[in-house]
Each structure stands twice: as C-alpha cells, then as structure tokens.
Design a protein around this motif. Structure first.
Motif, PDB file in Angstrom:
ATOM      1  N   PRO A 264     -37.830   1.648 -27.327  1.00 12.76           N
ATOM      2  CA  PRO A 264     -38.509   2.407 -26.274  1.00 12.76           C
ATOM      3  C   PRO A 264     -39.227   1.486 -25.285  1.00 12.76           C
ATOM      4  O   PRO A 264     -40.008   0.634 -25.692  1.00 12.76           O
ATOM      5  N   VAL A 265     -38.903   1.661 -24.013  1.00 13.86           N
ATOM      6  CA  VAL A 265     -39.567   0.851 -22.987  1.00 13.86           C
ATOM      7  C   VAL A 265     -40.763   1.613 -22.412  1.00 13.86           C
ATOM      8  O   VAL A 265     -41.704   1.025 -21.914  1.00 13.86           O
ATOM      9  N   GLN A 266     -40.686   2.932 -22.427  1.00 15.37           N
ATOM     10  CA  GLN A 266     -41.737   3.860 -21.935  1.00 15.37           C
ATOM     11  C   GLN A 266     -41.836   3.902 -20.414  1.00 15.37           C
ATOM     12  O   GLN A 266     -41.977   4.966 -19.823  1.00 15.37           O
ATOM     13  N   HIS A 267     -41.767   2.743 -19.745  1.00 18.87           N
ATOM     14  CA  HIS A 267     -41.810   2.747 -18.282  1.00 18.87           C
ATOM     15  C   HIS A 267     -41.164   1.501 -17.721  1.00 18.87           C
ATOM     16  O   HIS A 267     -40.953   0.534 -18.463  1.00 18.87           O
ATOM     17  N   GLY A 268     -40.844   1.519 -16.425  1.00 20.45           N
ATOM     18  CA  GLY A 268     -40.206   0.367 -15.791  1.00 20.45           C
ATOM     19  C   GLY A 268     -41.094  -0.308 -14.768  1.00 20.45           C
ATOM     20  O   GLY A 268     -40.639  -1.135 -13.989  1.00 20.45           O
ATOM     21  N   SER A 269     -42.371   0.064 -14.758  1.00 27.60           N
ATOM     22  CA  SER A 269     -43.312  -0.547 -13.823  1.00 27.60           C
ATOM     23  C   SER A 269     -44.318  -1.370 -14.620  1.00 27.60           C
ATOM     24  O   SER A 269     -44.961  -0.863 -15.547  1.00 27.60           O
ATOM     25  N   ASP A 270     -44.477  -2.627 -14.234  1.00 25.74           N
ATOM     26  CA  ASP A 270     -45.363  -3.521 -15.004  1.00 25.74           C
ATOM     27  C   ASP A 270     -46.809  -3.053 -15.010  1.00 25.74           C
ATOM     28  O   ASP A 270     -47.505  -3.202 -16.018  1.00 25.74           O
ATOM     29  N   SER A 271     -47.258  -2.486 -13.880  1.00 20.34           N
ATOM     30  CA  SER A 271     -48.667  -2.077 -13.874  1.00 20.34           C
ATOM     31  C   SER A 271     -48.881  -0.890 -14.810  1.00 20.34           C
ATOM     32  O   SER A 271     -49.900  -0.803 -15.507  1.00 20.34           O
ATOM     33  N   ILE A 272     -47.911   0.015 -14.900  1.00 16.75           N
ATOM     34  CA  ILE A 272     -48.042   1.139 -15.839  1.00 16.75           C
ATOM     35  C   ILE A 272     -47.958   0.636 -17.284  1.00 16.75           C
ATOM     36  O   ILE A 272     -48.745   1.033 -18.141  1.00 16.75           O
ATOM     37  N   LEU A 273     -47.027  -0.273 -17.552  1.00 13.72           N
ATOM     38  CA  LEU A 273     -46.919  -0.811 -18.918  1.00 13.72           C
ATOM     39  C   LEU A 273     -48.236  -1.430 -19.360  1.00 13.72           C
ATOM     40  O   LEU A 273     -48.632  -1.313 -20.517  1.00 13.72           O
ATOM     41  N   LYS A 274     -48.907  -2.064 -18.403  1.00 17.81           N
ATOM     42  CA  LYS A 274     -50.168  -2.705 -18.737  1.00 17.81           C
ATOM     43  C   LYS A 274     -51.228  -1.663 -19.129  1.00 17.81           C
ATOM     44  O   LYS A 274     -51.863  -1.790 -20.175  1.00 17.81           O
ATOM     45  N   VAL A 275     -51.375  -0.622 -18.310  1.00 14.45           N
ATOM     46  CA  VAL A 275     -52.400   0.366 -18.677  1.00 14.45           C
ATOM     47  C   VAL A 275     -51.980   1.204 -19.884  1.00 14.45           C
ATOM     48  O   VAL A 275     -52.813   1.800 -20.558  1.00 14.45           O
ATOM     49  N   MET A 276     -50.699   1.217 -20.178  1.00 13.20           N
ATOM     50  CA  MET A 276     -50.253   1.880 -21.410  1.00 13.20           C
ATOM     51  C   MET A 276     -50.588   1.043 -22.651  1.00 13.20           C
ATOM     52  O   MET A 276     -50.391   1.493 -23.776  1.00 13.20           O
ATOM     53  N   ASN A 277     -50.992  -0.197 -22.431  1.00 11.04           N
ATOM     54  CA  ASN A 277     -51.263  -1.133 -23.528  1.00 11.04           C
ATOM     55  C   ASN A 277     -50.017  -1.404 -24.377  1.00 11.04           C
ATOM     56  O   ASN A 277     -50.075  -1.448 -25.605  1.00 11.04           O
ATOM     57  N   ARG A 278     -48.896  -1.608 -23.682  1.00 10.03           N
ATOM     58  CA  ARG A 278     -47.670  -1.855 -24.422  1.00 10.03           C
ATOM     59  C   ARG A 278     -47.480  -3.329 -24.783  1.00 10.03           C
ATOM     60  O   ARG A 278     -46.616  -3.675 -25.600  1.00 10.03           O
ATOM     61  N   ASN A 279     -48.211  -4.213 -24.108  1.00  6.40           N
ATOM     62  CA  ASN A 279     -48.160  -5.632 -24.469  1.00  6.40           C
ATOM     63  C   ASN A 279     -46.830  -6.333 -24.239  1.00  6.40           C
ATOM     64  O   ASN A 279     -46.466  -7.246 -24.993  1.00  6.40           O
ATOM     65  N   TYR A 280     -46.062  -5.875 -23.254  1.00  8.06           N
ATOM     66  CA  TYR A 280     -44.896  -6.652 -22.788  1.00  8.06           C
ATOM     67  C   TYR A 280     -44.707  -6.322 -21.318  1.00  8.06           C
ATOM     68  O   TYR A 280     -45.266  -5.342 -20.828  1.00  8.06           O
ATOM     69  N   THR A 281     -43.927  -7.163 -20.638  1.00  3.51           N
ATOM     70  CA  THR A 281     -43.610  -6.919 -19.231  1.00  3.51           C
ATOM     71  C   THR A 281     -42.152  -6.500 -19.133  1.00  3.51           C
ATOM     72  O   THR A 281     -41.389  -6.660 -20.099  1.00  3.51           O
ATOM     73  N   THR A 282     -41.760  -6.021 -17.978  1.00  7.61           N
ATOM     74  CA  THR A 282     -40.344  -5.692 -17.789  1.00  7.61           C
ATOM     75  C   THR A 282     -39.492  -6.955 -17.941  1.00  7.61           C
ATOM     76  O   THR A 282     -38.366  -6.886 -18.428  1.00  7.61           O
ATOM     77  N   GLU A 283     -40.053  -8.098 -17.540  1.00  6.68           N
ATOM     78  CA  GLU A 283     -39.305  -9.358 -17.655  1.00  6.68           C
ATOM     79  C   GLU A 283     -38.992  -9.683 -19.124  1.00  6.68           C
ATOM     80  O   GLU A 283     -37.864 -10.008 -19.485  1.00  6.68           O
ATOM     81  N   LYS A 284     -40.021  -9.551 -19.970  1.00  6.70           N
ATOM     82  CA  LYS A 284     -39.836  -9.819 -21.403  1.00  6.70           C
ATOM     83  C   LYS A 284     -38.811  -8.834 -21.989  1.00  6.70           C
ATOM     84  O   LYS A 284     -37.933  -9.198 -22.778  1.00  6.70           O
ATOM     85  N   TYR A 285     -38.911  -7.571 -21.564  1.00  8.39           N
ATOM     86  CA  TYR A 285     -37.991  -6.552 -22.076  1.00  8.39           C
ATOM     87  C   TYR A 285     -36.549  -6.862 -21.651  1.00  8.39           C
ATOM     88  O   TYR A 285     -35.621  -6.744 -22.446  1.00  8.39           O
TER      89      TYR A 285
END
Ligand code: SAH
Ligand code: SF4
Ligand code: F3S
Length: 440
Positions: A264-285
């Motif tokens: 699960p990626v949950q989102h494709g925007s780095d700023s949203i991933l950050k506030v989701m506290n997912r602890n990865y970037t789209t680049e890492k994914y």
C-alpha cells in the motif's frame, strides 16, 4: 460425555485478520459443542466480529446490531456478543446504546470467548464487557476454517506505525509476533487437512519477529516455503518503509512463495505521505517497485489508496494520478478518507468536503480500471497455473481459482476438483477477472 449441539452464527466485518480470528473463535466454541450455521434465525449465539477502520464499517455494524434485536425478541435465550476492533473502541458504550448485546470482548480478549459463553450459558449474568489489552488467542486450538483449499494464518497482531489517519494501532495495540514454531505447526496441520495455500497475515509483516527475535519475516517465509503439501504461500500487508531487498530476493528464489506484492502506497504526493506519517517518499517507493519488477519478473503489484486526506489539493491529486500512471498497479483498493476520532488526522485543518472526495475517488478509479484492464489484456493467450477453488458464486458450471500472482480466473468446469493445480488459457481478460479455458 455427550454434549448438546448448539449453533453459532458469525457476522464478520473488516479485513482478513478478522476472518482469521473468527475461525479461531469458532474453533474455541466447537470445543464446547457449538457448530456454525449460516442461518441467524436458528442460532443460539450470534457473534459479530467488527471493524472500525472507516465510519461506513461502523455504520454497517450498528445497522446489523439493530436487526438482531428482533431475533432476540423472538428467542429470548439467544446470546449476542460483539467482538473485535469496534468492540475495543466503543466498549460498554455499545451496551448502553444497544442493551440487547450480552457481551463485548475487545481485540485482546478473543481467547476468552469460550469461558465467557460458558458462563453466560450457565447463569446469564446480564452483561459482560472486557476490553483489557495484551491477551492472545490460544495456540492449541484448531481454527474451524471456512475454506478448504486456502487458509489465513495470522503471524502477528497489532501495529506500531501510527499512520495519522488510522485507528488500527489504537484498537489492536502494539505488535506481537507469534512464535515461528507455532505458525509452522499450524501450516503443517492445515496441509494435513487438505489446505494447499496459506496467506500469512499481519498489519506490517515485514516487522515480524522484531519483538521475540526468534526469526525475522524472511526467515519465516523460507521455512514456510518448505512445509510439505502447501503449494502456495502468500503474505500481506507489506509496509514500504520496511520491505527489504532480501524479501524480494526470497520471493524470487522461493518455490512456493507467490509473485504478488500488496504494497500500500496510500498516496502519490510526498507532502501528503509526510503528514500521513508513512515514513517513505515516492522516490523510495519507486525504487522498491523497480526492484520488485527487476528481480521478480511477472510479479503483480497491488496497493491501497486514500483520497481526501486533510489538506489534499488538486495538485496532490494530480501527483497521485501521475504516480498511478507511472507505477501501473495490477489493482488498487481505493478508499475515501474517513476521520476517526482519536487519530491525529481527524483534528487536522483542511478537511476535504464529501463531494470533492467523491469526485476525486471517481477519477482515481476510472484511471486505475483502465490500467488494470490494459495489464490484464496482455495476459490474453497466456497459460496460467491456477489453484482450483470451486464453483463461482453465481454459476455452478463456471469454476474459479487464482493465478500465482493473485488474479481471479474463471473457466467452464471440466471435472477439476478443489485444491488441484490446473492450467488455464486466458481468452477474455477483464478489469477484475481473467476468463479462460482449461487445458488438458
Ligand atoms: N496495515 C495495513 C492495512 C490497514 S487497514 C497497511 O498498512 O496497509 C487497510 C487500509 O484501510 C489501509 O491500507 C488504508 O488504505 C485504509 N484506511 C485506514 N484508515 C483509513 C481511514 N481513516 N480512512 C480511509 N481509509 C483508511
Ligand atoms: Fe494503520 Fe498504518 Fe498500521 Fe497499516 S501500518 S494498520 S495503515 S497504522
Ligand atoms: Fe478493521 Fe480492525 Fe481490520 S479496524 S481493517 S478489522 S484491523
């Protein structure tokens, strides 16, 4: 000693973990003479195993709780219990709202089901509520499984990740891994009963064993691969922050480890991933997805997505759509963000209005359906190894099974039996299923 046979009707909501746990509760109840029934009208006990991941899940449960009231009026001896994630979250508020509920057991108390039901049968204390934390399901009880070919096997309970939208860590507590020998013993036992496929379950399987340190997830997978009689081993869910190249390699060289990653990626925007506290970037994914594609040719990649997270802009949505075009998932499970009280995101500014959420979801689904269909169309004419499950739900003559990559296949039955591996030539690929013909 002869025991009176009683009937239990299970109502199970939520994720695979819940289905796995319900089978384990059914196993405990079987020891005191309960058999499962599909018919709630005939039941002596109705057990509702609940989910609270989104508001819709709770809404459904409350609707059903209301229906049970009528059954209880007609049959006052009927016992009604509510268990699982929503039970954990609501606790005795459930009984205040619906006094026809006899007992509430939280996610850590499922191992008490047998004792609680026995006590209620004996002297019917009016209500029983226990949502204390930290308990475990007994290892010595054989699950009363629904399926014969495939089995869900939990390897760990709980979650430590605290994604800001998610209630699971609050209702399921900290990560607890089962011991590898218990998991492997369960797999061997399942194989002896005819099971051919096992799905190892956890909220983040990649952190398996971090607590007891007896084995990590890759060690466990390698052992699971060797269990005699199990043709296929699946696992979910992988968290992108923890999925290792070592795991990808294990799948590549594993004999029975299926070429499917639910990541699960949950989102494709780095700023949203950050506030989701997912602890990865789209680049890492992206790097992970590339490693999977490079190392495990033909592997399928599926994901979960949330739209309408607080603060999500049109530009974030464009970034997400671009990400989907780039990664090209085989399938995506898409959810509207649902605020869960007690989670950080529920209090964030910029909550997205419902109609905007819906409009974004539609665009997302339309794009993903297009991509899924294109990917499946490339399988036209290929021959797939399918684990035969049985007749499809709507037509007895059309049978169903899955490819190693987890895709559903349908074909006209030609005498196959459940549990065998069949070769099916794909003739009509569709968005969600592959239709084909059995080869001799
Ligand atoms: N542990 C797994 C799955 C957890 S729940 C994981 O991390 O992937 C399954 C899915 O529900 C999540 O992947 C997420 O996409 C979705 N979900 C969780 N909380 C949600 C919320 N508040 N609103 C909408 N979707 C949510
Ligand atoms: Fe929820 Fe995140 Fe844990 Fe999954 S990893 S269960 S989304 S907190
Ligand atoms: Fe729902 Fe609990 Fe699973 S909240 S998704 S049943 S872990």
């Amino acid at each position: 000693m002869t025991q009176e046979t009683r009937l239990v009707k299970f109502l199970v909501y939520g994720c695979q973990m819940n289905f796995a746990e319900a089978e384990r509760m059914a196993g405990q109840l079987r020891e005191i003479g309960f058999e499962s029934t599909e018919d709630a009208e005939r039941a002596d006990l109705v057990l509702m195993h609940t989910c609270c991941v989104r508001e819709t899940a709770e809404g459904k449960a409350y609707g059903k709780i209301g229906e049970i009231k009528r059954l209880k009026r007609e049959k006052p001896s009927l016992l009604f219990g509510v268990t699982g994630c929503m039970a954990q979250k609501e606790s005795d508020a459930l009984i205040r709202r619906a006094p026809h509920i006899d007992f509430v057991l939280g996610t850590g108390r499922l191992g008490e089901i047998r004792r609680v039901v026995e006590e209620l049968l004996l002297d019917r204390v009016p209500h029983f509520v226990d949502v204390s934390e930290g308990g475990a399901l007994p290892e010595k009880v054989t699950p009363a499984r629904q399926g014969t070919v495939s089995a869900w096997v939990p390897i760990m309970y709980g979650c430590d990740n605290f994604c800001t939208y998610c209630i699971v860590p609050y209702v399921r507590g900290r990560e607890r891994s089962r011991r590898p020998e218990d998991i492997l013993a369960e797999m061997r036992d399942a194989a002896a009963r005819g099971v051919r496929e096992v799905t190892l379950l956890g909220q983040n399987v990649n952190s398996y064993g971090k607590d007891h340190k007896l084995a990590d997830f890759v060690d466990l997978l390698r052992e699971a691969d060797k269990v005699e009689g199990i043709e296929r081993v699946r696992f979910m869910t992988s968290h992108p922050k923890d999925l290792s190249e070592r795991l990808v390699e294990a799948v590549r060289y594993g004999k029975h480890l299926c070429e499917h990653f639910h990541l699960p990626v949950q989102h494709g925007s780095d700023s949203i991933l950050k506030v989701m506290n997912r602890n990865y970037t789209t680049e890492k994914y992206r790097e992970l997805a590339q490693a999977i594609r490079r190392e495990v040719p033909g592997a399928s990649l599926t994901t979960d997505l949330i739209v309408g997270f607080p603060g999500e802009t049109d530009a974030d949505v464009e970034a997400l759509l671009d990400f989907l075009r780039e990664i090209r998932y085989d399938a995506a499970y898409t959810f509207l963000y649902s605020p869960r009280s007690g989670t950080p995101a529920a209090k964030m500014d910029g909550q997205v209005p419902d109609e905007v959420k819906h409009e974004r979801l539609e665009r997302l689904m339309a794009l993903q359906n297009e991509i899924s269909l294109e990917i499946n169309e490339r399988l036209s004419g290929t021959v797939q190894e399918v684990l035969v499950e049985g007749p499809s739900r709507t037509d007895e003559t059309i049978w169903t099974g899955r490819t190693r990559t987890g895709k559903i296949v349908l074909w006209p039955h030609q005498g196959e039996t459940a549990g065998e591996l069949a070769r099916v030539k794909i003739t009509q690929p569709q968005t969600w299923v592959l239709k084909g013909e059995r080869l001799g």
